[in-house]
Write a protein that holds these residues in place. Structure first.
Motif, PDB file in Angstrom:
ATOM      1  N   ALA A 114      52.796 -24.838  55.005  1.00  0.00           N
ATOM      2  CA  ALA A 114      53.855 -23.966  55.515  1.00  0.00           C
ATOM      3  C   ALA A 114      53.890 -23.992  57.047  1.00  0.00           C
ATOM      4  CB  ALA A 114      53.644 -22.539  55.005  1.00  0.00           C
ATOM      5  N   ILE A 115      52.721 -23.953  57.689  1.00  0.00           N
ATOM      6  CA  ILE A 115      52.661 -23.986  59.158  1.00  0.00           C
ATOM      7  C   ILE A 115      53.204 -25.311  59.692  1.00  0.00           C
ATOM      8  CG2 ILE A 115      51.091 -23.989  61.121  1.00  0.00           C
ATOM      9  CD1 ILE A 115      49.308 -22.055  59.477  1.00  0.00           C
ATOM     10  N   ALA A 116      52.824 -26.411  59.034  1.00  0.00           N
ATOM     11  CA  ALA A 116      53.300 -27.726  59.489  1.00  0.00           C
ATOM     12  C   ALA A 116      54.813 -27.843  59.320  1.00  0.00           C
ATOM     13  CB  ALA A 116      52.592 -28.823  58.700  1.00  0.00           C
ATOM     14  N   ALA A 117      55.335 -27.310  58.226  1.00  0.00           N
ATOM     15  CA  ALA A 117      56.783 -27.377  58.000  1.00  0.00           C
ATOM     16  C   ALA A 117      57.537 -26.556  59.046  1.00  0.00           C
ATOM     17  CB  ALA A 117      57.113 -26.888  56.592  1.00  0.00           C
ATOM     18  N   TRP A 118      57.019 -25.383  59.374  1.00  0.00           N
ATOM     19  CA  TRP A 118      57.671 -24.571  60.415  1.00  0.00           C
ATOM     20  C   TRP A 118      57.601 -25.261  61.784  1.00  0.00           C
ATOM     21  CZ3 TRP A 118      60.814 -20.606  61.108  1.00  0.00           C
ATOM     22  CH2 TRP A 118      60.899 -20.049  62.393  1.00  0.00           C
ATOM     23  N   ALA A 119      56.467 -25.861  62.082  1.00  0.00           N
ATOM     24  CA  ALA A 119      56.323 -26.545  63.375  1.00  0.00           C
ATOM     25  C   ALA A 119      57.331 -27.666  63.512  1.00  0.00           C
ATOM     26  CB  ALA A 119      54.900 -27.070  63.520  1.00  0.00           C
ATOM     27  N   LEU A 120      57.566 -28.409  62.419  1.00  0.00           N
ATOM     28  CA  LEU A 120      58.507 -29.526  62.484  1.00  0.00           C
ATOM     29  C   LEU A 120      59.950 -29.045  62.506  1.00  0.00           C
ATOM     30  CD1 LEU A 120      59.075 -32.544  62.447  1.00  0.00           C
ATOM     31  CD2 LEU A 120      58.888 -32.488  59.946  1.00  0.00           C
ATOM     32  N   LEU A 135      63.319 -21.187  58.253  1.00  0.00           N
ATOM     33  CA  LEU A 135      62.538 -20.527  57.212  1.00  0.00           C
ATOM     34  C   LEU A 135      62.530 -21.312  55.907  1.00  0.00           C
ATOM     35  CD1 LEU A 135      61.066 -18.017  56.050  1.00  0.00           C
ATOM     36  CD2 LEU A 135      63.332 -17.047  55.586  1.00  0.00           C
ATOM     37  N   MET A 136      63.608 -22.062  55.634  1.00  0.00           N
ATOM     38  CA  MET A 136      63.697 -22.818  54.379  1.00  0.00           C
ATOM     39  C   MET A 136      62.577 -23.854  54.264  1.00  0.00           C
ATOM     40  SD  MET A 136      66.367 -21.692  52.682  1.00  0.00           S
ATOM     41  CE  MET A 136      66.745 -23.016  51.566  1.00  0.00           C
ATOM     42  N   ALA A 137      62.169 -24.448  55.376  1.00  0.00           N
ATOM     43  CA  ALA A 137      61.160 -25.507  55.336  1.00  0.00           C
ATOM     44  C   ALA A 137      59.785 -24.978  54.923  1.00  0.00           C
ATOM     45  CB  ALA A 137      61.094 -26.231  56.675  1.00  0.00           C
ATOM     46  N   PRO A 138      59.224 -23.976  55.619  1.00  0.00           N
ATOM     47  CA  PRO A 138      57.908 -23.488  55.181  1.00  0.00           C
ATOM     48  C   PRO A 138      57.947 -22.821  53.816  1.00  0.00           C
ATOM     49  CG  PRO A 138      58.779 -22.120  56.944  1.00  0.00           C
ATOM     50  CD  PRO A 138      59.662 -23.324  56.849  1.00  0.00           C
ATOM     51  N   TRP A 139      59.057 -22.174  53.481  1.00  0.00           N
ATOM     52  CA  TRP A 139      59.192 -21.545  52.168  1.00  0.00           C
ATOM     53  C   TRP A 139      59.096 -22.589  51.059  1.00  0.00           C
ATOM     54  CZ3 TRP A 139      64.234 -21.078  49.354  1.00  0.00           C
ATOM     55  CH2 TRP A 139      64.125 -20.286  48.215  1.00  0.00           C
ATOM     56  N   HIS A 153      72.440 -28.544  57.078  1.00  0.00           N
ATOM     57  CA  HIS A 153      71.178 -28.110  57.685  1.00  0.00           C
ATOM     58  C   HIS A 153      70.237 -27.523  56.617  1.00  0.00           C
ATOM     59  CE1 HIS A 153      71.379 -28.784  61.974  1.00  0.00           C
ATOM     60  NE2 HIS A 153      72.654 -28.370  62.011  1.00  0.00           N
ATOM     61  N   ARG A 154      70.782 -26.745  55.680  1.00  0.00           N
ATOM     62  CA  ARG A 154      69.924 -26.160  54.641  1.00  0.00           C
ATOM     63  C   ARG A 154      69.257 -27.270  53.824  1.00  0.00           C
ATOM     64  NH1 ARG A 154      72.472 -22.797  57.015  1.00  0.00           N
ATOM     65  NH2 ARG A 154      70.954 -23.574  58.514  1.00  0.00           N
ATOM     66  N   MET A 155      70.029 -28.311  53.512  1.00  0.00           N
ATOM     67  CA  MET A 155      69.471 -29.420  52.740  1.00  0.00           C
ATOM     68  C   MET A 155      68.354 -30.126  53.529  1.00  0.00           C
ATOM     69  SD  MET A 155      71.226 -29.111  50.050  1.00  0.00           S
ATOM     70  CE  MET A 155      71.288 -27.370  50.499  1.00  0.00           C
ATOM     71  N   LEU A 156      68.597 -30.339  54.831  1.00  0.00           N
ATOM     72  CA  LEU A 156      67.597 -31.000  55.659  1.00  0.00           C
ATOM     73  C   LEU A 156      66.323 -30.162  55.736  1.00  0.00           C
ATOM     74  CD1 LEU A 156      66.722 -33.228  57.619  1.00  0.00           C
ATOM     75  CD2 LEU A 156      67.838 -31.919  59.471  1.00  0.00           C
ATOM     76  N   GLU A 157      66.458 -28.862  55.959  1.00  0.00           N
ATOM     77  CA  GLU A 157      65.284 -27.982  56.036  1.00  0.00           C
ATOM     78  C   GLU A 157      64.509 -27.980  54.724  1.00  0.00           C
ATOM     79  OE1 GLU A 157      67.570 -24.634  56.930  1.00  0.00           O
ATOM     80  OE2 GLU A 157      68.034 -25.294  58.983  1.00  0.00           O
ATOM     81  N   THR A 158      65.244 -27.967  53.609  1.00  0.00           N
ATOM     82  CA  THR A 158      64.590 -27.989  52.305  1.00  0.00           C
ATOM     83  C   THR A 158      63.845 -29.295  52.088  1.00  0.00           C
ATOM     84  OG1 THR A 158      66.286 -26.519  51.379  1.00  0.00           O
ATOM     85  CG2 THR A 158      64.987 -27.816  49.820  1.00  0.00           C
ATOM     86  N   CYS A 159      64.467 -30.404  52.452  1.00  0.00           N
ATOM     87  CA  CYS A 159      63.813 -31.709  52.269  1.00  0.00           C
ATOM     88  C   CYS A 159      62.570 -31.834  53.147  1.00  0.00           C
ATOM     89  CB  CYS A 159      64.799 -32.833  52.579  1.00  0.00           C
ATOM     90  SG  CYS A 159      66.108 -33.015  51.353  1.00  0.00           S
ATOM     91  N   ILE A 160      62.645 -31.308  54.368  1.00  0.00           N
ATOM     92  CA  ILE A 160      61.463 -31.336  55.239  1.00  0.00           C
ATOM     93  C   ILE A 160      60.307 -30.580  54.587  1.00  0.00           C
ATOM     94  CG2 ILE A 160      60.522 -30.465  57.417  1.00  0.00           C
ATOM     95  CD1 ILE A 160      63.240 -31.072  58.694  1.00  0.00           C
ATOM     96  N   GLY A 161      60.581 -29.371  54.091  1.00  0.00           N
ATOM     97  CA  GLY A 161      59.534 -28.594  53.437  1.00  0.00           C
ATOM     98  C   GLY A 161      58.992 -29.270  52.196  1.00  0.00           C
ATOM     99  N   ALA A 162      59.880 -29.891  51.403  1.00  0.00           N
ATOM    100  CA  ALA A 162      59.439 -30.561  50.176  1.00  0.00           C
ATOM    101  C   ALA A 162      58.540 -31.746  50.490  1.00  0.00           C
ATOM    102  CB  ALA A 162      60.653 -31.005  49.362  1.00  0.00           C
ATOM    103  N   VAL A 163      58.950 -32.550  51.468  1.00  0.00           N
ATOM    104  CA  VAL A 163      58.145 -33.733  51.826  1.00  0.00           C
ATOM    105  C   VAL A 163      56.768 -33.305  52.342  1.00  0.00           C
ATOM    106  CG1 VAL A 163      57.965 -35.657  53.444  1.00  0.00           C
ATOM    107  CG2 VAL A 163      60.119 -35.225  52.247  1.00  0.00           C
ATOM    108  N   ILE A 164      56.722 -32.294  53.189  1.00  0.00           N
ATOM    109  CA  ILE A 164      55.432 -31.857  53.738  1.00  0.00           C
ATOM    110  C   ILE A 164      54.560 -31.243  52.648  1.00  0.00           C
ATOM    111  CG2 ILE A 164      54.353 -30.174  55.284  1.00  0.00           C
ATOM    112  CD1 ILE A 164      56.586 -30.692  57.266  1.00  0.00           C
ATOM    113  N   GLY A 165      55.134 -30.398  51.801  1.00  0.00           N
ATOM    114  CA  GLY A 165      54.345 -29.771  50.738  1.00  0.00           C
ATOM    115  C   GLY A 165      53.759 -30.786  49.782  1.00  0.00           C
ATOM    116  N   ILE A 166      54.573 -31.753  49.356  1.00  0.00           N
ATOM    117  CA  ILE A 166      54.095 -32.775  48.416  1.00  0.00           C
ATOM    118  C   ILE A 166      53.059 -33.671  49.082  1.00  0.00           C
ATOM    119  CG2 ILE A 166      54.804 -34.792  47.090  1.00  0.00           C
ATOM    120  CD1 ILE A 166      57.496 -33.362  46.613  1.00  0.00           C
TER     121      ILE A 166
END
Length: 410
Positions: free
Chosen positions: A47-53, A64-68, A157-170
């Motif tokens: 979550a921290i890495a996703a927010w930082a990016l 917020l969508m990315a770390p979530w 933008h929502r899609m991009l934020e979601t994809c960033i969070g998904a890639v980092i989490g996985i």
């Protein structure tokens, strides 16, 4: 009131003590507690890495969508993370697009957009293909509607934020201490012989004394408790298989030995079933309405000794399932106990032909099921049971006959 306060204080002390034990276990040795701690720290790190990016570097408008998303996708297995990631991306796309359309239809009214979007998305979330991720469609819609951003570029933008969070989490779940569930199968397989040994020892001690319906029902209850362990073993086996799918840890580095083969599950499933029949036979033999009669005291004394030696063989098997306990001395102890049990069984089977009447029916059933348990316990090559048949040949068959009595005699 003071009693409730005292009770609440005792409960709080127990909870604090339990948390302290969990922390100590997590810090001292590998186990479920440490696994849970590692996964929790991975979730926080992702979550921290996703927010930082997304928020700090890319300055995304709704970072917020990315770390979530990253937090939700650090799952129990890598395969589950990938599957959940695809499900969540699909659900979030649906939620964001439908919420934007609802905002446009409601002319930017937050309440109107919620009335249009949320009922539909709540129903979409129940679609079984989305699994537990279905709820994120409605929550994504809430983010979009309350934030008031519903233009096409903002949805992108929502899609991009979601994809960033998904890639980092996985990625974090797959390459930072990837979860491999190998330990649970071995732990459940240890419980089966250990609890079986406890049951047989308990029976052995009470068969030598004055026992009745209450004791027999307690044995049946303890035998029934083996069934939940078998179900937990099946669940653990499923978790193990899933944790190895698409898991780079198993290909890049060995995280531990494979669990015992599935044939062990079937073997101990059979032993648990035979123990259930033995306890049911003993309980039925003291039931006045049953066609079985209580075995003779002399038979029960010798059968108690047989149960004790069988318990020793089961207890040694429990130690063998422990990697540290799988030593030649433990194997020899298991083989010795199994050989002694077979000798006692042969002596009882030889003497069985001398018994007649209703009590012989219960004795035959006990011998049949015990033989099946002993046949499932390993012996060294060339030291199988003696195939004696004199028992039934010396005496006449019991009246009434029991199915499988010939097997009891060898």
């Amino acid at each position: 009131m003071w009693e409730r306060i005292a009770a609440g204080w005792r409960w709080l002390r127990r909870e604090v003590a339990a948390v302290g034990r969990t922390v100590r276990f997590a810090l001292r040795a590998s186990g479920p507690e440490r696994d849970a701690m590692v996964q929790a720290l991975k979730m926080a790190g992702a979550a921290i890495a996703a927010w930082a990016l997304a928020g700090w570097w890319l300055k995304a408008p709704l970072a917020l969508m990315a770390p979530w998303t990253a937090l939700a996708l650090v799952d129990a297995t890598v395969y589950r993370s990938l599957r959940s990631g695809l499900q969540q991306i699909c659900v979030i796309v649906i939620g964001a697009v439908w919420a934007s359309l609802a905002m446009a239809l409601a002319n930017g009214s937050t309440l109107g957009a919620m009335m249009i979007a949320l009922p539909v998305l709540a129903l979409v979330g129940t679609y079984r293909r989305f699994g537990a991720q279905g709820v994120y469609g409605a929550t994504t819609a809430l983010f979009v509607i309350t934030y008031g951003a519903y233009s096409l570029s903002e949805v992108g933008h929502r899609m991009l934020e979601t994809c960033i969070g998904a890639v980092i989490g996985i990625t974090v779940n797959a390459f930072v201490f990837p979860p491999v569930h190998l330990r649970n199968v071995r732990e459940q397989l240890q419980r089966l012989p250990r609890d079986s040994a406890d049951l047989l020892r308990h029976m052995s001690a009470e068969l030598r004394e004055d026992w009745g319906t209450a004791e027999a029902e307690e044995w049946r209850d303890r035998a029934r408790r083996l069934q939940p362990i078998l179900r937990e073993l099946a669940d653990a086996r499923q978790w193990t298989d899933e944790s190895l799918r698409l898991n780079p840890a198993w290909n890049l580095r060995r995280t531990g030995p494979h669990p015992p083969p599935e044939s062990e599950d079937a073997r101990w499933h059979g032993i648990a079933e035979h123990l259930s029949v033995i306890t049911r036979t003993l309980a039925t033999s003291v039931d006045e309405e049953s066609h079985f009669a209580r075995p003779t005291p002399a038979f029960l004394d010798r059968y108690a000794e047989l149960a004790e030696r069988t318990a020793e063989a089961c207890a040694a098997e429990a130690d063998l399932f422990d990697e540290a306990g799988d030593t030649p001395s433990v194997r020899e102890r298991q083989h010795r106990a199994a050989r002694d049990a077979w000798q006692l069984y042969d002596d009882l089977a030889d003497a069985y032909g001398e018994h007649t009447g209703p009590s012989a029916a219960a004795m035959g059933e006990l011998l049949v099921e015990t033989r099946r348990i002993l046949s499932a316990l390993p012996l060294p090559e060339g030291s199988g049971p003696q195939e004696r048949k004199r028992g039934l040949r010396r005496g006449r068959r019991p009246d009434p006959p029991v199915n499988g009595v010939a097997e009891a005699g060898g």
